[in-house]
Scaffold this motif. Sequence first.
Motif, PDB file in Angstrom:
ATOM      1  N   ALA A  33     -16.779 -26.829 -21.472  1.00 56.49           N
ATOM      2  CA  ALA A  33     -16.392 -27.234 -22.825  1.00 56.49           C
ATOM      3  C   ALA A  33     -15.032 -26.639 -23.187  1.00 56.49           C
ATOM      4  O   ALA A  33     -14.168 -27.324 -23.750  1.00 56.49           O
ATOM      5  CB  ALA A  33     -17.463 -26.796 -23.823  1.00 56.49           C
TER       6      ALA A  33
ATOM      7  N   ASP B 208     -24.576 -30.820 -34.066  1.00 56.63           N
ATOM      8  CA  ASP B 208     -24.565 -29.376 -34.337  1.00 56.63           C
ATOM      9  C   ASP B 208     -23.818 -28.620 -33.246  1.00 56.63           C
ATOM     10  O   ASP B 208     -23.047 -27.707 -33.521  1.00 56.63           O
ATOM     11  CB  ASP B 208     -25.998 -28.812 -34.356  1.00 56.63           C
ATOM     12  N   VAL B 209     -24.106 -29.001 -31.990  1.00 56.78           N
ATOM     13  CA  VAL B 209     -23.449 -28.305 -30.883  1.00 56.78           C
ATOM     14  C   VAL B 209     -21.947 -28.562 -30.950  1.00 56.78           C
ATOM     15  O   VAL B 209     -21.131 -27.642 -30.823  1.00 56.78           O
ATOM     16  CB  VAL B 209     -24.024 -28.755 -29.519  1.00 56.78           C
ATOM     17  N   LEU B 210     -21.572 -29.826 -31.198  1.00 57.48           N
ATOM     18  CA  LEU B 210     -20.150 -30.164 -31.308  1.00 57.48           C
ATOM     19  C   LEU B 210     -19.502 -29.366 -32.440  1.00 57.48           C
ATOM     20  O   LEU B 210     -18.376 -28.879 -32.298  1.00 57.48           O
ATOM     21  CB  LEU B 210     -19.963 -31.667 -31.549  1.00 57.48           C
TER      22      LEU B 210
ATOM     23  N   LEU C  20     -11.509 -28.387 -24.376  1.00 56.96           N
ATOM     24  CA  LEU C  20     -10.947 -27.981 -25.655  1.00 56.96           C
ATOM     25  C   LEU C  20      -9.511 -27.494 -25.494  1.00 56.96           C
ATOM     26  O   LEU C  20      -8.635 -27.811 -26.317  1.00 56.96           O
ATOM     27  CB  LEU C  20     -11.823 -26.860 -26.222  1.00 56.96           C
TER      28      LEU C  20
ATOM     29  N   ASN D 191     -20.315 -26.444 -33.512  1.00 57.51           N
ATOM     30  CA  ASN D 191     -20.106 -25.057 -33.072  1.00 57.51           C
ATOM     31  C   ASN D 191     -18.936 -24.952 -32.096  1.00 57.51           C
ATOM     32  O   ASN D 191     -18.171 -24.000 -32.132  1.00 57.51           O
ATOM     33  CB  ASN D 191     -21.383 -24.502 -32.423  1.00 57.51           C
ATOM     34  N   VAL D 192     -18.805 -25.971 -31.229  1.00 54.89           N
ATOM     35  CA  VAL D 192     -17.739 -25.950 -30.219  1.00 54.89           C
ATOM     36  C   VAL D 192     -16.370 -26.164 -30.867  1.00 54.89           C
ATOM     37  O   VAL D 192     -15.372 -25.576 -30.439  1.00 54.89           O
ATOM     38  CB  VAL D 192     -17.989 -27.048 -29.156  1.00 54.89           C
ATOM     39  N   THR D 193     -16.322 -27.015 -31.893  1.00 53.27           N
ATOM     40  CA  THR D 193     -15.022 -27.379 -32.476  1.00 53.27           C
ATOM     41  C   THR D 193     -14.811 -26.746 -33.849  1.00 53.27           C
ATOM     42  O   THR D 193     -13.839 -27.052 -34.523  1.00 53.27           O
ATOM     43  CB  THR D 193     -14.885 -28.908 -32.602  1.00 53.27           C
TER      44      THR D 193
END
Lengths: 122, 122
Positions: free
Chosen positions: B93, B18-20, B97, B22-24
């Motif tokens: 992060a 889930d966090v990934l 990215l 949101n980040v990507t």
Amino acid sequence: MDDDLIPSVFARDCASRDVLANVTGRWGGLALAALHEGSYRFNALRRRVDGVSEKMLAQTLQALERDGLVRREVQATIPPRVEYSLTDFGARAAAKLVELIELVESEVPAAQAARAAYDRSH
Amino acid sequence: MDDDLIPSVFARDCASRDVLANVTGRWGGLALAALHEGSYRFNALRRRVDGVSEKMLAQTLQALERDGLVRREVQATIPPRVEYSLTDFGARAAAKLVELIELVESEVPAAQAARAAYDRSH
């Protein structure tokens, strides 16, 4: 593209946004990260990327192959053996992605604590 | 989570996925990359992330704030000024990215050539 023709993901119509979306998409990112471990046959890759459907993985691999990130090789065995691996571009993108994934994984406890605090105050 | 309780994005139910995401995500990734340049007010960030709607940017920033990646600060001016910036986790992060984005941007011509070749042969 920007006016100066340097690709920028911040520009709405830049092709780099499409490529980035394939690299960082829900299944594309996990497929690249798995292939960073080594080449995979389709079914083994599907087991590694837990939760992906056959159809979604096939579409994901096609998009990554089309962008020049993944190589699909059919070996002349009986039955034919199809292997997926990373191109040079794919390997470089996957390496960056894996660094990001490792950071996110290491911060999961902190992210969960942040979520709990956010949910208490909103 | 894996059986050994080490977060892994390869596991279907791991919170790291889930966090990934949101980040990507489509807009989350671009918002983090923009905030990597410095703090932004909402409308300026919306102009930087070309093409995002007001609603989608608000939702995106909320998700990133909830995961502890983005800090939202309301300054006691008249009218109140709301600024978004990266937390320490968000900054780390975003740095990863941005490296990935720069690689993708630099490979756009190669990706476009790969697409043309793929489309000719499929």
